[in-house]
Design a protein around this motif. Structure first.
Motif, PDB file in Angstrom:
ATOM      1  N   THR A   1     -12.920 -14.574  -6.761  1.00 35.33           N
ATOM      2  CA  THR A   1     -11.642 -14.952  -6.159  1.00 35.33           C
ATOM      3  C   THR A   1     -11.866 -15.365  -4.706  1.00 35.33           C
ATOM      4  O   THR A   1     -11.184 -16.241  -4.193  1.00 35.33           O
ATOM      5  CB  THR A   1     -10.676 -13.746  -6.165  1.00 35.33           C
ATOM      6  OG1 THR A   1     -10.753 -13.060  -7.411  1.00 35.33           O
ATOM      7  CG2 THR A   1      -9.246 -14.174  -5.922  1.00 35.33           C
TER       8      THR A   1
ATOM      9  N   ARG B   1     -10.449 -10.167  -7.256  1.00 38.85           N
ATOM     10  CA  ARG B   1      -9.131  -9.543  -7.133  1.00 38.85           C
ATOM     11  C   ARG B   1      -8.910  -8.499  -8.228  1.00 38.85           C
ATOM     12  O   ARG B   1      -9.322  -8.694  -9.381  1.00 38.85           O
ATOM     13  CB  ARG B   1      -8.098 -10.654  -7.270  1.00 38.85           C
ATOM     14  CG  ARG B   1      -6.708 -10.214  -7.029  1.00 38.85           C
ATOM     15  CD  ARG B   1      -5.755 -11.343  -7.337  1.00 38.85           C
ATOM     16  NE  ARG B   1      -4.432 -10.984  -6.892  1.00 38.85           N
ATOM     17  CZ  ARG B   1      -3.384 -11.776  -6.986  1.00 38.85           C
ATOM     18  NH1 ARG B   1      -3.512 -12.986  -7.505  1.00 38.85           N
ATOM     19  NH2 ARG B   1      -2.211 -11.374  -6.580  1.00 38.85           N
TER      20      ARG B   1
ATOM     21  N   SER C   1      -6.270  -6.278 -10.681  1.00 41.64           N
ATOM     22  CA  SER C   1      -5.007  -6.548 -11.365  1.00 41.64           C
ATOM     23  C   SER C   1      -3.882  -5.712 -10.754  1.00 41.64           C
ATOM     24  O   SER C   1      -3.956  -4.479 -10.733  1.00 41.64           O
ATOM     25  CB  SER C   1      -5.144  -6.207 -12.858  1.00 41.64           C
ATOM     26  OG  SER C   1      -3.857  -5.992 -13.421  1.00 41.64           O
ATOM     27  N   GLY C   2      -2.846  -6.404 -10.274  1.00 46.07           N
ATOM     28  CA  GLY C   2      -1.688  -5.703  -9.698  1.00 46.07           C
ATOM     29  C   GLY C   2      -1.007  -4.804 -10.717  1.00 46.07           C
ATOM     30  O   GLY C   2      -0.559  -3.702 -10.389  1.00 46.07           O
TER      31      GLY C   2
ATOM     32  N   ASN D   1      -7.601  -8.226   2.945  1.00 46.04           N
ATOM     33  CA  ASN D   1      -7.583  -9.690   2.906  1.00 46.04           C
ATOM     34  C   ASN D   1      -6.151 -10.165   3.170  1.00 46.04           C
ATOM     35  O   ASN D   1      -5.203  -9.566   2.659  1.00 46.04           O
ATOM     36  CB  ASN D   1      -8.073 -10.151   1.519  1.00 46.04           C
ATOM     37  CG  ASN D   1      -7.985 -11.649   1.346  1.00 46.04           C
ATOM     38  OD1 ASN D   1      -7.014 -12.181   0.831  1.00 46.04           O
ATOM     39  ND2 ASN D   1      -9.006 -12.352   1.807  1.00 46.04           N
TER      40      ASN D   1
ATOM     41  N   LYS E   1      -4.395 -12.470   1.962  1.00 45.84           N
ATOM     42  CA  LYS E   1      -3.641 -12.841   0.758  1.00 45.84           C
ATOM     43  C   LYS E   1      -3.518 -11.685  -0.243  1.00 45.84           C
ATOM     44  O   LYS E   1      -2.464 -11.492  -0.856  1.00 45.84           O
ATOM     45  CB  LYS E   1      -4.351 -14.021   0.088  1.00 45.84           C
ATOM     46  CG  LYS E   1      -3.483 -14.824  -0.823  1.00 45.84           C
ATOM     47  CD  LYS E   1      -4.171 -16.140  -1.148  1.00 45.84           C
ATOM     48  CE  LYS E   1      -3.495 -16.841  -2.304  1.00 45.84           C
ATOM     49  NZ  LYS E   1      -4.358 -17.906  -2.816  1.00 45.84           N
ATOM     50  N   PHE E   2      -4.575 -10.935  -0.414  1.00 40.41           N
ATOM     51  CA  PHE E   2      -4.604  -9.920  -1.475  1.00 40.41           C
ATOM     52  C   PHE E   2      -4.587  -8.481  -0.954  1.00 40.41           C
ATOM     53  O   PHE E   2      -4.671  -7.540  -1.745  1.00 40.41           O
ATOM     54  CB  PHE E   2      -5.843 -10.117  -2.361  1.00 40.41           C
ATOM     55  CG  PHE E   2      -5.926 -11.487  -2.958  1.00 40.41           C
ATOM     56  CD1 PHE E   2      -4.922 -11.960  -3.800  1.00 40.41           C
ATOM     57  CD2 PHE E   2      -6.989 -12.338  -2.662  1.00 40.41           C
ATOM     58  CE1 PHE E   2      -4.983 -13.241  -4.339  1.00 40.41           C
ATOM     59  CE2 PHE E   2      -7.056 -13.618  -3.194  1.00 40.41           C
ATOM     60  CZ  PHE E   2      -6.052 -14.065  -4.027  1.00 40.41           C
TER      61      PHE E   2
ATOM     62  N   GLN F   1      -6.452  -5.225  -2.374  1.00 46.42           N
ATOM     63  CA  GLN F   1      -6.555  -5.301  -3.836  1.00 46.42           C
ATOM     64  C   GLN F   1      -7.643  -6.274  -4.297  1.00 46.42           C
ATOM     65  O   GLN F   1      -7.398  -7.209  -5.075  1.00 46.42           O
ATOM     66  CB  GLN F   1      -5.197  -5.632  -4.424  1.00 46.42           C
ATOM     67  CG  GLN F   1      -4.179  -4.563  -4.042  1.00 46.42           C
ATOM     68  CD  GLN F   1      -2.828  -4.734  -4.678  1.00 46.42           C
ATOM     69  OE1 GLN F   1      -2.560  -5.693  -5.385  1.00 46.42           O
ATOM     70  NE2 GLN F   1      -1.938  -3.783  -4.424  1.00 46.42           N
ATOM     71  N   ALA F   2      -8.829  -6.075  -3.795  1.00 50.60           N
ATOM     72  CA  ALA F   2     -10.002  -6.849  -4.236  1.00 50.60           C
ATOM     73  C   ALA F   2     -11.227  -5.974  -4.041  1.00 50.60           C
ATOM     74  O   ALA F   2     -11.224  -5.058  -3.216  1.00 50.60           O
ATOM     75  CB  ALA F   2     -10.130  -8.135  -3.419  1.00 50.60           C
TER      76      ALA F   2
ATOM     77  N   LYS G   1      -0.730  -4.886  -0.191  1.00 57.30           N
ATOM     78  CA  LYS G   1      -0.624  -6.086  -1.012  1.00 57.30           C
ATOM     79  C   LYS G   1      -0.900  -7.389  -0.274  1.00 57.30           C
ATOM     80  O   LYS G   1      -0.864  -8.455  -0.885  1.00 57.30           O
ATOM     81  CB  LYS G   1       0.758  -6.143  -1.639  1.00 57.30           C
ATOM     82  CG  LYS G   1       1.029  -4.962  -2.563  1.00 57.30           C
ATOM     83  CD  LYS G   1       2.405  -5.039  -3.188  1.00 57.30           C
ATOM     84  CE  LYS G   1       2.583  -3.870  -4.161  1.00 57.30           C
ATOM     85  NZ  LYS G   1       3.880  -3.809  -4.767  1.00 57.30           N
ATOM     86  N   GLY G   2      -1.132  -7.331   1.030  1.00 57.11           N
ATOM     87  CA  GLY G   2      -1.451  -8.543   1.782  1.00 57.11           C
ATOM     88  C   GLY G   2      -0.259  -9.461   2.000  1.00 57.11           C
ATOM     89  O   GLY G   2       0.856  -8.985   2.171  1.00 57.11           O
ATOM     90  N   LYS G   3      -0.510 -10.778   2.013  1.00 55.02           N
ATOM     91  CA  LYS G   3       0.504 -11.812   2.326  1.00 55.02           C
ATOM     92  C   LYS G   3       0.989 -11.657   3.765  1.00 55.02           C
ATOM     93  O   LYS G   3       2.178 -11.605   4.038  1.00 55.02           O
ATOM     94  CB  LYS G   3       1.694 -11.766   1.351  1.00 55.02           C
ATOM     95  CG  LYS G   3       1.362 -11.720  -0.116  1.00 55.02           C
ATOM     96  CD  LYS G   3       1.226 -13.114  -0.710  1.00 55.02           C
ATOM     97  CE  LYS G   3       1.068 -13.139  -2.216  1.00 55.02           C
ATOM     98  NZ  LYS G   3       0.039 -12.320  -2.811  1.00 55.02           N
TER      99      LYS G   3
END
Ligand code: SF4
Ligand code: SF4
Length: 227
Positions: A23, A57, A59-60, A143, A145-146, A149-150, A224-226
């Motif tokens: 990812t 990544r 899995s959420g 991260n 974005k993630f 969760q990676a 969760k990032g973002k």
């Protein structure tokens, strides 16, 4: 070796990693942190000045199953992602060796020094230097974005590569993981992170049926990032 070759090698390896399931991909200049590697003899890493960081990544929805403790589903997923990371690292290492250079793939999850819980190389340190994230309050690589969760692995190499800049951002106002840690190991400042408290709880979880690994997932789930 010119910049163009370094860029082409970077793009070729990034594309290969992506085809194999990665990812995230980045490259760090590791010359300044080699003394933190736990690899002997030192000649094994001589000339290996690049650290390729690969992320996969999580899995959420599998993380949704983690409420107060790791689940068997999460434990299996964790192991499977480590295997995938190891496979990607082997394939990149093979590509590098076939190109006439050296590659030293570091296992995604292994401990060299049990006393201090150190692996041969800190994947999160290399990931940070490779621009894939910053070290958050939870002491995990975050991260943009993630979030956390990676999972990551590292390939040390001497193939000429373009390097990325470290990610020097931070958690900002977020404190989501501070509240959820069952042993209050996470503090506002990552320097105060209580590694011993975290490690003790993870040992308890590892002894539960079907888990078998020092995992938790509670702080990972909320990060969760973002940004
Ligand atoms: S892994 Fe679990 S025990 Fe360790 S800091 Fe995160 S929530 Fe706390
Ligand atoms: S959950 Fe928020 S405070 Fe915790 S590491 Fe992630 S970004 Fe930082």
């Amino acid at each position: 070796m010119g910049k163009e070759t370094a860029l082409k090698n970077y793009e070729d390896l990034k594309a290969l990693a992506g085809r194999e399931g990665a990812t995230l991909f980045g490259v760090a200049d590791v010359t300044a942190v080699k003394d933190r590697f736990y690899i002997e003899p030192k000649s094994a890493v001589e000339g290996l000045d690049y650290g390729i960081s690969i992320g996969v990544r999580l899995s959420g929805r599998i993380l949704e199953t983690v409420v107060n403790e790791p689940t068997k589903l999460y434990a299996f997923h964790y192991k499977r992602i480590n295997s995938l990371l190891d496979e990607i690292a082997l394939k990149l290492g093979d590509f590098i060796q076939n190109s006439g250079y050296s590659a030293l793939p570091i296992p995604a999850s292994h401990v060299e020094d049990w006393q201090n819980q150190r692996g041969a190389v800190s994947h999160k340190m290399v990931g940070h230097l490779a621009g894939l994230g910053f070290i958050g309050r939870s002491a995990l690589l975050v991260n943009p974005k993630f979030g956390a969760q990676a999972r990551y692995t590292t390939i040390l190499t001497d193939i000429p590569l373009k390097t990325d800049a470290p990610d020097n951002s931070n958690c900002g106002e977020c404190c989501a993981c501070v509240a959820v840690c069952p042993v209050k190991a996470i503090k506002k400042d990552v320097k105060d992170f209580n590694l011993m408290a975290c490690r003790e709880l993870l040992k308890t979880f590892a002894n539960k049926p079907g888990i078998g690994h020092s995992i938790c997932g509670i702080c990972v789930k909320v990060c969760k990032g973002k940004f």
